[in-house]
Design a protein around this motif. Sequence first.
Motif: not given
Length: 311
Positions: A233-235, A251-254, A307-310
Amino acid sequence: MIRSDDSEWNLYRPVFLMVAGQSDLRKYLIFNSVSWTLDEPAIPRLARGDPRIQRVASGSPAPPPLQQQQQHHSAPIWPSTDPYAAPSQTAPQPVSYEPPSAGTSVNAVPPSGNGASRYKPRPVFCIVCASNQNRSMEGHHVLHKAGYRVISYGTGSAVRLPGPSIDKPNIYSFGTPYNTIYEELRSKDAHLYTANGLLQMLDRNRRIKLAPERWQESRTIADIVITCEERCFDAVCDDLLGRGGDFNKPVHIINIEIKDNHEEALIAGKAMLDLAGAIESSQDIDEDIDRILQVQQERHPHSILHAVAFY
């Protein structure tokens, strides 16, 4: 014309009419009770009589005044075939109004053929573990079998598989085909690698795709990324942050915390299937993600990060 049956009157009629005045003529007609009719005029001056009296004497009915006014003052009606015709002056016909039935909506819209209010593309799921072998490939297998759009990656520096001992793992680079790894391990010790489940796992993997892939080297854009442990997840979050988000694509990261063994991978595969079904059925994932993850946490024992990233 003035006519009488008296022969003497007929003889002296022109002289009398020219000499006598109108009042004397009227008196003579009354006292002698002469029967009068209107016929062909003998003298043109007396032929100009009242037309209404002529119609009554002849027996023809007089037209009503309203009809005469309409004949003189009514405007002509243009034919409907004339493209330059003026609007018709005929009175509009009454239209009968029928109220809608009880089951009919006033603002009802005919249903469209596809039944969908708007187009919603199906999301792309990406399953990520360390080596793209066990946990991520189990999730890839389950979602692919269920018909979802899914890809999978690993975040490690290399592909590491158990060996004859803890300090002697089997290490391969990303991109090495699953079939190559399968044949090599079977040639080394088929009994050992069958007992620990590696050959069965590799046989499943080679039926899904060619080789393990590394997340950091991929450029495929996913809508949902599901990682299988916190370090993965952190990577993923660090890598997306380093890319700069040029596409501005969220993008949703779960993260679903899964132990790296075959039994836990099978259990987690069912949890991923439930999560994917809830996400794909949502009309707005950004609004519904918190509720979806809460339900997921209540139904399954795995701890969850989000978390939400782009891209």
